[in-house]
Design a protein around this motif. Structure first.
Motif, short mmCIF file in Angstrom:
data_model
loop_
_atom_site.label_atom_id
_atom_site.label_comp_id
_atom_site.label_asym_id
_atom_site.label_seq_id
_atom_site.Cartn_x
_atom_site.Cartn_y
_atom_site.Cartn_z
N LEU A 51 0.81 -1.12 -0.01
CA LEU A 51 -0.02 0.07 0.00
C LEU A 51 0.86 1.25 0.03
CD1 LEU A 51 -2.79 -0.99 2.60
CD2 LEU A 51 -3.07 -0.78 0.23
N TYR A 102 2.61 3.33 -2.87
CA TYR A 102 2.06 4.04 -3.94
C TYR A 102 1.73 5.69 -3.48
CZ TYR A 102 0.05 -0.06 -5.96
OH TYR A 102 0.07 -1.13 -6.46
N ILE A 103 1.97 6.06 -2.26
CA ILE A 103 1.69 7.28 -1.74
C ILE A 103 2.80 8.05 -1.34
CG2 ILE A 103 -0.79 6.83 -1.37
CD1 ILE A 103 1.50 6.99 1.76
N ASP A 138 -2.46 11.92 2.08
CA ASP A 138 -2.82 10.53 1.48
C ASP A 138 -2.24 9.51 2.68
OD1 ASP A 138 -4.12 12.07 -0.34
OD2 ASP A 138 -3.37 10.93 -2.16
N LEU A 193 -1.73 10.12 5.71
CA LEU A 193 -2.54 10.04 6.90
C LEU A 193 -3.62 9.02 6.64
CD1 LEU A 193 -2.29 13.64 7.79
CD2 LEU A 193 -1.20 12.00 9.03
N LEU A 194 -4.35 9.17 5.51
CA LEU A 194 -5.84 8.67 5.40
C LEU A 194 -5.29 6.95 5.02
CD1 LEU A 194 -7.04 10.97 2.64
CD2 LEU A 194 -8.19 10.20 4.60
N LEU A 195 -4.11 6.62 4.48
CA LEU A 195 -3.91 5.46 4.22
C LEU A 195 -3.67 4.65 5.60
CD1 LEU A 195 -4.00 3.49 1.67
CD2 LEU A 195 -1.43 4.01 1.50
N PHE A 201 -4.58 5.31 8.24
CA PHE A 201 -5.75 5.32 9.07
C PHE A 201 -6.66 4.05 8.59
CE2 PHE A 201 -10.03 6.60 10.19
CZ PHE A 201 -9.74 7.03 11.67
N SER A 202 -6.44 3.81 7.23
CA SER A 202 -7.27 2.84 6.95
C SER A 202 -6.74 1.36 7.18
CB SER A 202 -7.45 2.84 5.37
OG SER A 202 -6.24 2.44 4.69
N ILE A 223 -8.24 -1.70 9.29
CA ILE A 223 -8.29 -3.07 9.11
C ILE A 223 -7.54 -3.82 10.05
CG2 ILE A 223 -7.14 -4.83 7.38
CD1 ILE A 223 -7.24 -2.18 5.41
N LEU A 247 -13.83 -3.43 8.94
CA LEU A 247 -12.81 -4.12 8.11
C LEU A 247 -13.07 -3.60 6.75
CD1 LEU A 247 -10.43 -6.26 7.94
CD2 LEU A 247 -12.20 -7.90 7.75
N LEU A 265 -11.59 2.49 2.22
CA LEU A 265 -10.80 3.68 2.08
C LEU A 265 -9.68 3.24 1.53
CD1 LEU A 265 -10.58 6.41 3.41
CD2 LEU A 265 -9.75 5.40 5.39
#
Lengths: 289, 315, 258
Positions: free
Chosen positions: A83, A86-87, A94, A96-98, A100-101, A105, B285, B291
């Motif tokens: 992941l 990519y950023i 981005d 921070l968002l990633l 966070f996701s 998960i 999840l 996201l």
């Protein structure tokens, strides 16, 4: 042991545990310019892996202390390659968002795998009792946490001051242009630093497992604490992480004992005070606009 | 021409929304009430994220506090609903002033961490201050009385409540839309793209960020005031960062570059949540995976991706 | 005798042990054009950063129109009438060219404090933006997104934004850097026209000597943070020390660069 003495000892073990975790967050930020929101989730994974290795696989605590952080570091490599790669060259929002996701998960996966209940990890028999120091009795596990905290502190000091890679990392955290000039943003270093940060988080998780409840909310608690540590100490600063962690340790150690009604609020009050007078933290470089 | 098409579509959607209680079952009345309230929450968030470029992970603080304010006023004072909403907005605005003052001074990374931390501080207060907030159970057992302004409405009827929500969310969105299109809104967009240049044009960037933060907090408070009677409870969960994640996700899902993006995100989010929770408990999840995929591959959101595709097709 | 619009005394900036700008004195009279030249690292940009409030001076003072502006934040200095451009393009890439200027204009006029006036209906600001773009001869690009126009046009857009605040003093940081020879000629002519209009006071840093000699009334030559010489273009051209210490070096530098 006197009240103040045991509060001090308590502050020190909380502080050094927080240091191990927060310094990982700070190293990742310093070198990669990413705030890893999933750092607390990785800490939690360390604790759950230790629980599995000890309680389900029957391994000794010491084996879990070595193996669980390595397992989490390997997972971090996968997260990075799958992941984050990519950023890295995108806007900071981005990342921070990633992360966070990733946090969402991992949190939910932990609930699925281990359930929502509280798990208990017993300390190894060697550290279960208490020992006598300076005429007072002290929990052996507290002493262990303090010792391992100091070992990590010394190890990191050695890494940053005596090794080439450490010096490059430190230079990168102080001056990003210099980092680029030294061409350190190679894939290997990026992945390595991210995995190292995860290793520190998970090590903190294993150490915390016998002290605190192992539950799916533990990661959220620690990520907030880590943020408070780096805000108080200064984002990206190695000594800042130590000072911030010790300050927060003292707030917990003494707040929990003397101001139990508001002890949940005290860390935030401390953070707000530092922000008012030193917006960049006690050891922070200037980031204001 | 293009503006007329957009306006026609919008009027059609509004007509359909007004008609929902007559053409759909009660189940969908509830779903659409939630979509509208969460949509307002997300649009208020996008004012600071999509427009001003500040990523907050603590926006639920204002949403949650708004819901507590309305619940408390209903329990202790039994004021008309409109007055409750005004209290919610006022309390959230003051809170946004305090948190914003401490948070907008520093860069994006600090801002994200601080909003998360302060959000959790409000959560801790709601959790620990049992005598006022009801602790982990939250506040329940309040009922809506009159609407206010002498208007006679049976707010306990879900269809009536839906129409009230539709009207209030509609007006609030219009106000936010005008703000986004104003000279002030133009400066906010400029701040996202290049804050330093704005400072060299003679504006205090901090002040503009703070004002945007307060406006966003105020409207999140309004959304919170609307959600409490809908859920019949104001609980610490509404303040927790997992609630803060929802407007973030809705905005990303719909498209942060468009005013209506968060509403579309809210609709997709709520429908998806309803559908997924019907066969698995792991909604979070799925949320995390969506996201991650949106951020990596569809950063412009559904609306942006659709519009890009549409332009291609037209060519 | 008019009084100077800008008085800089003993302006100094140190970074750790390095002195980037050392004890510079400068008086700028209204409506004159002063060029600051010097090789890379001479301290020109640091000097600008202090005057425009981007950096705090270590020592010295900056007086604008009898008002001490030393150490004020950028937005306050801008409000008092100092406007600057940057060496690298500093625009709002996702907005149209027209909107770029409108942002600065609504900041200047105080419209940006109004939450409920629709920007696209503010015809006065739109007219003014159009007029500014016309003066920089980029009015044909008004509706294009700023990020897609050519490099030279971006630099002109920046000058339009700099002028939009009706500054008493305009700081241009290498306005022709990176331009094609043709764009350079166009830009020089434009600045010359603006300067001779008697409306603006310019402070310009520039690498291109032809541009400097073409525009400047006076030239300040900096070298390693210090003032090497100050005088008219003629004096600078004929000054032996400047020729050897700076103009010669400059030639070498340009050779190594190309």
């Amino acid at each position: 042991m006197s009240g103040i003495g045991s509060a001090l000892l308590n502050s020190l073990d909380i502080g050094l545990l927080l240091f191990i975790i927060a310094v990982g967050l700070n190293i990742v930020f310093g070198v990669l310019n990413i705030i890893n929101f999933a750092h607390g989730a990785l800490y939690m994974l360390g604790a759950y892996l230790a629980f599995t290795l000890i309680n389900l696989a029957g391994m000794p605590f010491w084996a879990a202390l070595v193996l669980a952080p390595i397992g989490v570091a390997i997972l971090a490599v996968i997260i990075d390659r799958l992941l984050l790669r990519y950023i890295y060259d995108r806007d900071i929002a981005d990342s921070l968002l990633l992360t966070f996701s990733v946090l969402l998960i991992i949190n939910e996966s932990v609930r699925l795998i281990w359930g929502s209940g509280i798990q208990v990890v017993e300390p190894p028999s060697l550290l279960a009792g208490s020992i006598n120091i300076l005429g007072g009795s002290v929990a052996a596990y507290s002493v262990f946490v303090i010792v391992i905290g100091l070992v990590i502190l010394a190890g990191l000091w050695y890494l940053f001051n005596r090794t080439r890679i450490g010096r490059i990392m430190r230079a990168a955290s102080l001056d990003r242009d210099m980092a680029e000039a030294l061409c350190i943003n190679t894939r290997l270093v990026v992945t390595g630093v991210f995995a190292f940060g995860a290793w520190l988080a998970a090590l903190g998780g294993v150490i915390a497992a016998p002290m605190r409840a192992v539950d799916p909310g533990m990661g959220d608690k620690i990520i907030i604490e880590s943020f408070i540590v780096v805000v108080i100490g200064g984002l990206g600063s190695f000594p800042g992480a130590l000072i911030g962690a010790l300050v927060l340790g003292l707030i917990h150690g003494f707040g929990g004992r003397y101001l139990p009604d508001v002890n949940l609020l005290l860390p935030f009050v401390g953070m707000a005070l530092v922000l008012l007078f030193k917006p960049n933290g006690i050891m922070g470089r200037s980031t204001s606009l | 021409m293009k503006a007329k098409v957009v306006l026609a579509c919008l009027l059609l959607v509004i007509a359909a929304l007004v008609a929902v209680p007559w053409i759909a079952s009660y189940f969908y009345v509830f779903i659409f009430t939630e979509i509208l309230i969460m949509g307002l929450f997300a649009v208020s968030f996008n004012l600071i994220f999509g427009y001003t470029g500040m990523l907050s992970f603590g926006h639920a603080a204002f949403f949650g506090v708004g819901s507590y304010a309305t619940a408390l006023v209903l329990i202790h004072l039994q004021w008309p609903f409109l007055a409750c909403l005004l209290v919610s907005m006022g309390v959230s605005a003051v809170l946004a002033l305090v948190i914003g003052y401490l948070s907008v001074r520093l860069n994006e990374v600090y801002f994200a961490m601080l909003t998360l931390a302060f959000g959790m501080m409000i959560f801790a207060i709601a959790y620990q201050w049992r005598s006022i907030t009801g602790g982990s159970d939250g506040l329940a057992g309040f009922t809506l009385g009159s609407f206010g302004l002498g208007i006679d409405l049976t707010l306990s009827n879900p269809a009536v409540y839906y129409h009230v929500v539709l009207a209030i969310v509609g007006i609030a969105s219009l106000v936010l839309y005008v703000i986004c299109r104003s000279s002030f809104g133009l400066v906010l967009k400029a701040i996202r793209q290049n804050p330093e240049r704005v400072a060299f044009a003679g504006l205090n960037v901090r002040t503009y960020r703070l004002v945007a933060f307060i406006i966003a907090g105020t409207f999140a408070g309004l959304a919170g005031g609307l959600i409490a009677p809908f859920l019949r409870v104001a609980s610490p969960e509404l303040i927790h960062w997992s609630t803060s994640a929802e407007p973030v996700l809705m905005s990303i899902l719909g498209g942060t570059g468009y005013f209506l993006g968060p509403f579309i995100g809210s609709a997709v989010f709520v429908l998806l949540e309803t559908w997924i929770t019907s066969f698995t408990g792991s909604w979070m999840l799925v949320l995390g995976i969506i996201l991650a995929l949106m951020v990596v591959f569809f950063r412009k959101g559904l609306l942006g991706t659709f519009l890009d595709w549409w332009m291609e097709v037209k060519k | 005798m008019t009084s100077p619009i800008l008085t800089i005394s003993n302006l100094t900036k140190r970074f750790g042990g390095n002195t980037a700008v050392s004890a510079i004195n400068l008086e700028v009279m209204p409506r004159e054009t002063i060029a600051i030249i010097g090789p890379n690292g001479a301290g020109k940009t640091t000097f600008y950063n202090m005057v425009s409030g981007r950096m705090l001076p270590t020592e010295g003072s900056i007086i604008l129109d009898n008002q001490d502006i030393t150490g004020l934040p950028p937005h306050k200095i801008s409000r008092l009438g100092v406007s600057r451009s940057f060496q690298i393009n500093n625009i709002f890439p996702e907005m149209t060219v027209q909107e770029n200027v409108e942002v600065v204009l609504s900041a200047y006029h105080g419209h940006s404090r109004k939450l409920f006036n629709i920007a696209s209906r503010n015809t006065a600001v739109q007219e003014e933006a159009k007029e500014l773009l016309t003066r920089l001869s980029i009015n044909g690009l008004a509706d294009r997104r700023a990020e897609v126009i050519s490099y030279g046009d971006k630099r002109l857009l920046e000058i339009a934004m700099v002028l939009a605040t009706r500054p008493k003093l305009v700081l241009l940081d290498e306005p022709t850097a990176g331009m094609t020879p043709d764009e350079t000629r166009r830009t020089t002519a434009l600045i010359r026209k603006l300067a001779s209009g008697g409306e603006y006071t310019f402070l310009i840093t520039e690498h291109d000597m032809e541009v400097v000699f073409n525009l400047a009334d006076r030239i300040l030559v900096m070298h390693r943070g210090e003032k090497l010489f100050a005088g008219t273009p003629e004096e600078v051209k004929n000054h032996p020390e400047v020729r050897t210490a700076y103009l010669g070096e400059e030639d070498e530098e340009q050779e190594t660069e190309t």
